[in-house]
Write an enzyme that holds these catalytic residues in place. Structure first.
Site, PDB file in Angstrom:
ATOM      1  N   ILE A 140       0.815  -1.212   0.000  1.00  0.00           N
ATOM      2  CA  ILE A 140       0.000   0.000   0.000  1.00  0.00           C
ATOM      3  C   ILE A 140       0.847   1.259   0.000  1.00  0.00           C
ATOM      4  O   ILE A 140       0.410   2.305  -0.479  1.00  0.00           O
ATOM      5  CB  ILE A 140      -0.997   0.019   1.181  1.00  0.00           C
ATOM      6  CG1 ILE A 140      -0.269  -0.008   2.526  1.00  0.00           C
ATOM      7  CG2 ILE A 140      -1.996  -1.112   1.076  1.00  0.00           C
ATOM      8  CD1 ILE A 140      -1.188   0.164   3.715  1.00  0.00           C
ATOM      9  N   SER A 145      -4.819   0.374  12.229  1.00  0.00           N
ATOM     10  CA  SER A 145      -5.552  -0.799  11.738  1.00  0.00           C
ATOM     11  C   SER A 145      -6.813  -1.012  12.552  1.00  0.00           C
ATOM     12  O   SER A 145      -6.864  -0.680  13.747  1.00  0.00           O
ATOM     13  CB  SER A 145      -4.672  -2.052  11.831  1.00  0.00           C
ATOM     14  OG  SER A 145      -5.414  -3.217  11.529  1.00  0.00           O
ATOM     15  N   TYR A 192       1.063  -7.417  17.113  1.00  0.00           N
ATOM     16  CA  TYR A 192       0.692  -6.471  16.061  1.00  0.00           C
ATOM     17  C   TYR A 192      -0.527  -5.648  16.468  1.00  0.00           C
ATOM     18  O   TYR A 192      -0.573  -4.430  16.255  1.00  0.00           O
ATOM     19  CB  TYR A 192       0.397  -7.220  14.756  1.00  0.00           C
ATOM     20  CG  TYR A 192       0.015  -6.318  13.615  1.00  0.00           C
ATOM     21  CD1 TYR A 192       0.957  -5.474  13.027  1.00  0.00           C
ATOM     22  CD2 TYR A 192      -1.291  -6.297  13.114  1.00  0.00           C
ATOM     23  CE1 TYR A 192       0.604  -4.633  11.979  1.00  0.00           C
ATOM     24  CE2 TYR A 192      -1.649  -5.477  12.070  1.00  0.00           C
ATOM     25  CZ  TYR A 192      -0.699  -4.645  11.507  1.00  0.00           C
ATOM     26  OH  TYR A 192      -1.050  -3.807  10.474  1.00  0.00           O
ATOM     27  N   LYS A 241      -0.741  -1.468  16.874  1.00  0.00           N
ATOM     28  CA  LYS A 241      -1.718  -0.639  16.169  1.00  0.00           C
ATOM     29  C   LYS A 241      -2.573   0.171  17.146  1.00  0.00           C
ATOM     30  O   LYS A 241      -2.981   1.295  16.844  1.00  0.00           O
ATOM     31  CB  LYS A 241      -2.603  -1.512  15.282  1.00  0.00           C
ATOM     32  CG  LYS A 241      -1.854  -2.206  14.142  1.00  0.00           C
ATOM     33  CD  LYS A 241      -1.333  -1.218  13.110  1.00  0.00           C
ATOM     34  CE  LYS A 241       0.119  -0.897  13.211  1.00  0.00           C
ATOM     35  NZ  LYS A 241       0.605   0.038  12.174  1.00  0.00           N
ATOM     36  N   SER A 268      -0.659  -8.460   1.399  1.00  0.00           N
ATOM     37  CA  SER A 268       0.452  -7.740   2.003  1.00  0.00           C
ATOM     38  C   SER A 268       1.588  -8.670   2.364  1.00  0.00           C
ATOM     39  O   SER A 268       1.374  -9.842   2.697  1.00  0.00           O
ATOM     40  CB  SER A 268      -0.033  -7.002   3.263  1.00  0.00           C
ATOM     41  OG  SER A 268       1.038  -6.438   3.986  1.00  0.00           O
TER      42      SER A 268
END
Length: 345
Positions: free
Chosen positions: A38, A168, A206, A210, A242
């Site tokens: 992205i 996210s 993760y 975020k 991704s």
């Protein structure tokens, strides 16, 4: 706000609008992690809007060079530049900021996209867990080091620069236990070897990083005077194909393969949300101050983020962050003292 699995699925199945377009003539854009995914697609979109310069901030010389050439071949834009930065090394971030002070002149849009999705503890040369340093500490360091240039850009060119941090929707699915919430050194704990050496603590690594991206954006916005012409926002790009999940193996790799086939956006589609947050509401950009955006709209972040407990974590982690980063680079302390308020606005 709560974000259920069904809500996530419906969001992924929605038809996505095209990327916004505007005239960026003379403006400078930086995109972190712009050699792939992205980040690269966002840089491509910006390149079609005639900016004065697009800086692809990447870790790898060879991959970065290839991305610059690919961008030129696919858009015809010839003013893209590769600037090296390794977010797992604070000294590299400082060198990037030093160079920008010398050569940058102006900064209109900073998209902080780089992230690591690892759940494995790896200690950086700066003695932090690599995921926490890359996703949180280093991105915050770069933002604070470049903030003065963004403010000066606004004053000199009568513009309203934007800082966009890629967060996210997974932040909806994580909370912190009471022990962590009350930890006076929460960042040192979460990013430290003792905590990270416990496998259970890394299962939602993760998601936690975020969550702290959202905290950073909100804390910074709380301390930016409303008269400061810089807009800071967080954005969820959605679930995309991704390299972020490239370390998955076994069952997780198979499960993610099926998930991608059923639900994932292409990187280009996901990048449109970064563009939206960088450019939308030009008639009233203040709407985006400190906001979390997803699905091309402003959304309320998680219930934990907006709870009294979450607000306490946000404020205490901000104070600790400034202390940590001020030791990494004194310019952070200078920026905070000069441009930000001592307490939330």
């Amino acid at each position: 706000m709560k974000f259920s699995v069904w809500t996530f699925i419906l969001d992924q199945w929605k038809r996505q609008p095209p990327a916004l377009k505007t005239d960026l003539t003379g403006k400078t854009v930086i995109v972190l992690g712009a050699n792939t995914g992205i980040g690269f697609e966002a840089a491509k979109h910006f390149a079609t809007m005639n900016p004065g310069k697009v800086i692809l901030a990447c870790r790898s010389q060879s991959k970065g060079d290839a991305a610059v050439q690919k961008l030129k071949a696919e858009t015809g834009y010839s003013r893209a530049e590769l600037w090296l930065i390794d977010l797992a090394d604070f000294s590299s971030v400082k060198r990037f900021a030093d160079r920008f002070e010398r050569e940058g002149e102006r900064l209109d849009i900073l998209v902080e996209n780089a992230a690591i999705g690892s759940s494995t503890y790896i200690k950086t040369k700066d003695n932090w867990d690599i995921s926490f340093q890359v996703n949180n500490l280093a991105t915050s360091l770069l933002a604070l080091l470049l903030l003065p240039t963004m403010i000066k850009t606004a004053e000199k060119y009568s513009t309203i620069p934007r800082l966009v941090v890629v967060a996210s929707g997974v932040h909806y699915w994580v909370t912190l236990n009471k022990t962590l919430c009350e930890d006076p050194d929460i960042l040192k704990t979460i990013g430290g070897e003792v905590f990270c050496s416990v496998p259970k603590n890394m299962e939602d690594r993760y998601l936690v990083t975020k969550l702290f991206n959202v905290f950073f954006v909100r804390a910074l916005n709380d301390r930016l005077p409303s008269t400061t012409p810089v807009i800071t926002s967080a954005v969820d790009p959605g679930y995309c194909y991704s390299e972020l999940r490239r370390e998955f193996s076994g069952f997780m790799a198979v499960f993610d393969w099926f998930m991608e086939k059923a639900l994932a956006f292409t990187s280009e589609v996901g990048s449109r949300r970064l563009i939206w947050t960088s450019l939308s509401h030009p008639e009233n950009p203040d709407k985006l101050r400190g906001q979390y955006t997803a699905s091309f709209q402003i959304l309320e972040p998680s219930d934990f983020v907006i709870s009294p407990e979450g607000k306490k974590v946000q404020d205490r982690s901000w104070n600790e962050l400034v202390e940590i980063l001020g030791k990494v680079d004194p310019r952070v302390t200078e920026t905070v003292n000069k441009y930000l308020t001592a307490s939330p606005m």
